[in-house]
Design a protein around this motif. Structure first.
Motif, PDB file in Angstrom:
ATOM      1  N   ILE A 111      -2.180  -1.943  -4.042  1.00 25.35           N
ATOM      2  CA  ILE A 111      -0.863  -2.401  -3.584  1.00 25.35           C
ATOM      3  C   ILE A 111      -0.656  -2.025  -2.122  1.00 25.35           C
ATOM      4  CG2 ILE A 111       1.632  -2.167  -3.902  1.00 25.35           C
ATOM      5  CD1 ILE A 111       1.073  -1.575  -6.858  1.00 25.35           C
ATOM      6  N   ASN A 112      -0.989  -0.797  -1.780  1.00 25.46           N
ATOM      7  CA  ASN A 112      -0.831  -0.341  -0.404  1.00 25.46           C
ATOM      8  C   ASN A 112      -1.676  -1.163   0.561  1.00 25.46           C
ATOM      9  OD1 ASN A 112       0.050   1.807   1.583  1.00 25.46           O
ATOM     10  ND2 ASN A 112      -2.154   2.113   1.668  1.00 25.46           N
ATOM     11  N   HIS A 113      -2.908  -1.460   0.171  1.00 22.67           N
ATOM     12  CA  HIS A 113      -3.796  -2.243   1.034  1.00 22.67           C
ATOM     13  C   HIS A 113      -3.269  -3.664   1.226  1.00 22.67           C
ATOM     14  CE1 HIS A 113      -7.345  -4.818   1.880  1.00 22.67           C
ATOM     15  NE2 HIS A 113      -7.609  -3.844   2.721  1.00 22.67           N
ATOM     16  N   GLN A 114      -2.767  -4.262   0.156  1.00 22.88           N
ATOM     17  CA  GLN A 114      -2.215  -5.612   0.271  1.00 22.88           C
ATOM     18  C   GLN A 114      -1.019  -5.632   1.208  1.00 22.88           C
ATOM     19  OE1 GLN A 114      -4.913  -7.437  -1.028  1.00 22.88           O
ATOM     20  NE2 GLN A 114      -3.205  -8.828  -1.470  1.00 22.88           N
ATOM     21  N   MET A 115      -0.151  -4.627   1.117  1.00 24.30           N
ATOM     22  CA  MET A 115       1.008  -4.559   1.991  1.00 24.30           C
ATOM     23  C   MET A 115       0.598  -4.416   3.453  1.00 24.30           C
ATOM     24  SD  MET A 115       3.832  -4.892   0.253  1.00 24.30           S
ATOM     25  CE  MET A 115       2.937  -6.116  -0.721  1.00 24.30           C
ATOM     26  N   LEU A 116      -0.347  -3.538   3.725  1.00 24.23           N
ATOM     27  CA  LEU A 116      -0.782  -3.309   5.104  1.00 24.23           C
ATOM     28  C   LEU A 116      -1.538  -4.510   5.674  1.00 24.23           C
ATOM     29  CD1 LEU A 116      -2.015   0.409   4.978  1.00 24.23           C
ATOM     30  CD2 LEU A 116       0.131  -0.462   5.901  1.00 24.23           C
ATOM     31  N   SER A 117      -2.277  -5.198   4.816  1.00 23.90           N
ATOM     32  CA  SER A 117      -3.112  -6.303   5.276  1.00 23.90           C
ATOM     33  C   SER A 117      -2.339  -7.604   5.466  1.00 23.90           C
ATOM     34  CB  SER A 117      -4.259  -6.546   4.291  1.00 23.90           C
ATOM     35  OG  SER A 117      -5.062  -5.396   4.151  1.00 23.90           O
ATOM     36  N   LYS A 118      -1.359  -7.847   4.583  1.00 23.44           N
ATOM     37  CA  LYS A 118      -0.739  -9.185   4.566  1.00 23.44           C
ATOM     38  C   LYS A 118       0.783  -9.181   4.724  1.00 23.44           C
ATOM     39  CE  LYS A 118      -4.430 -10.976   1.604  1.00 23.44           C
ATOM     40  NZ  LYS A 118      -4.782 -11.665   0.350  1.00 23.44           N
ATOM     41  N   LYS A 119       1.442  -8.067   4.457  1.00 20.43           N
ATOM     42  CA  LYS A 119       2.893  -8.068   4.447  1.00 20.43           C
ATOM     43  C   LYS A 119       3.541  -7.136   5.454  1.00 20.43           C
ATOM     44  CE  LYS A 119       3.059 -10.775   0.784  1.00 20.43           C
ATOM     45  NZ  LYS A 119       3.670 -12.136   0.813  1.00 20.43           N
ATOM     46  N   LEU A 120       2.740  -6.450   6.260  1.00 20.27           N
ATOM     47  CA  LEU A 120       3.294  -5.449   7.157  1.00 20.27           C
ATOM     48  C   LEU A 120       4.171  -6.085   8.235  1.00 20.27           C
ATOM     49  CD1 LEU A 120       3.387  -2.477   7.955  1.00 20.27           C
ATOM     50  CD2 LEU A 120       1.373  -2.883   9.400  1.00 20.27           C
ATOM     51  N   ASN A 121       5.345  -5.497   8.445  1.00 18.08           N
ATOM     52  CA  ASN A 121       6.286  -5.979   9.445  1.00 18.08           C
ATOM     53  C   ASN A 121       6.587  -4.832  10.411  1.00 18.08           C
ATOM     54  OD1 ASN A 121       8.288  -7.132  10.951  1.00 18.08           O
ATOM     55  ND2 ASN A 121       9.744  -7.375   9.277  1.00 18.08           N
ATOM     56  N   LEU A 122       6.011  -4.875  11.596  1.00 15.83           N
ATOM     57  CA  LEU A 122       6.160  -3.814  12.586  1.00 15.83           C
ATOM     58  C   LEU A 122       7.348  -4.022  13.516  1.00 15.83           C
ATOM     59  CD1 LEU A 122       2.419  -3.228  13.583  1.00 15.83           C
ATOM     60  CD2 LEU A 122       3.833  -1.843  12.066  1.00 15.83           C
ATOM     61  N   GLU A 123       8.069  -5.119  13.363  1.00 19.75           N
ATOM     62  CA  GLU A 123       9.198  -5.392  14.263  1.00 19.75           C
ATOM     63  C   GLU A 123      10.415  -4.582  13.873  1.00 19.75           C
ATOM     64  OE1 GLU A 123       9.851  -9.564  14.268  1.00 19.75           O
ATOM     65  OE2 GLU A 123       7.883 -10.034  15.140  1.00 19.75           O
TER      66      GLU A 123
END
Length: 274
Positions: free
Chosen positions: A262-274
């Protein structure tokens, strides 16, 4: 590249953890002298005696706080480094490096596990400094002699194996603990607003979901558990202990793997740095 990431993470976190370890060890020395002072009855003026007693009590209290602080600080630092380095402004730089999210996460998992292990070792050394005396070394020598005499025996071999299994379980548990915080942080920071609030919410959601799934599996596998309990009761105690430890390791590994995915999927595809 993982080695370089770990080296960078180690340097950044060592600035806080190593001085803290040193402070705890120094406090243990101070606490030993303080307890020795409190056990004596020197002839001093009442005011000076009260002042020294107060200082001794404060040192002992500081030592107790230090024993707890090394784990608390390691936990807070683990969360802070993940959040600021990957989910904050530094994330723009980290995710442009020629490394995969796997390497970024594992560098933090391994270094955090190292600091947890260091905290356990430092606390153990600090407690030994506090309580060790000549009789302790005499008893330790006798114990070591008995261990060496029985080293090749059946139970000694199992004891070494149990020690290895316990260490492995502690490592897996430390990684599991990290992922229990990394995963909700990654999920919460996939939203545009209220990132930390949502991270806290998802932390409790994951904990509740894990408890529910564990309860359902436990309830639905009652016949299997009965058979396992019968099997454990028919085995020698050391074999039952091995089975229990490996079962705990397996459960922790499965839970960690789910959180990691789950963590990898979030960092790879869903991460929002704004």
């Amino acid at each position: 590249m993982l080695r370089k990431l770990m080296k960078h993470e180690l340097r950044a976190s060592a600035r806080l953890m190593l001085p803290l370890y040193l402070v705890v060890l120094l406090l243990s020395v101070g606490a030993r002298f303080s307890t020795a002072w409190l056990d004596t009855t020197p002839t001093l003026s009442p005011v000076l005696e009260k002042l020294l007693n107060l200082v001794s009590i404060l040192v002992v209290m500081g030592f107790v706080v230090g024993l707890i602080a090394v784990f608390v600080v390691a936990l807070v630092l683990m969360i802070q480094r993940f959040r600021s380095n990957l989910l904050g402004d530094e994330g723009y730089v980290m995710f442009t490096l020629p490394v995969s999210p796997h390497q970024l996460v594992w560098s933090k998992l391994l270094i955090s596990t190292l600091w947890f292990a260091g905290a356990a070792i430092v606390d153990t050394l600090a407690l030994l400094i506090l309580v060790v005396d000549q009789s302790f070394f005499r008893n330790l020598q006798e114990i070591l002699q008995r261990v060496m005499e029985d080293f090749n025996s059946y139970y000694a071999a199992h004891g070494v194996l149990v020690a290895v299994e316990v260490i492995l379980l502690c490592v897996v548990a430390a990684i599991n603990l990290c992922l229990e915080f990394y995963t909700p942080l990654s999920i919460g920071h996939s939203f545009d607003r209220h990132k930390m609030l949502l991270s806290v919410v998802f932390f409790f959601v994951i904990q509740i979901a894990a408890q529910m799934v564990g309860g359902i599996l436990l309830f639905s596998s009652t016949p299997t558990l009965s058979a396992a309990n019968h099997f454990m009761n028919t085995q020698p105690p050391e074999m039952a202990l091995h089975a229990a430890l490996w079962f705990s390791i397996l459960v922790s590994v499965i839970y960690s793997a789910v959180l990691y995915v789950i963590n990898h999927q979030m960092l790879s595809k869903k991460l929002n740095l704004e």
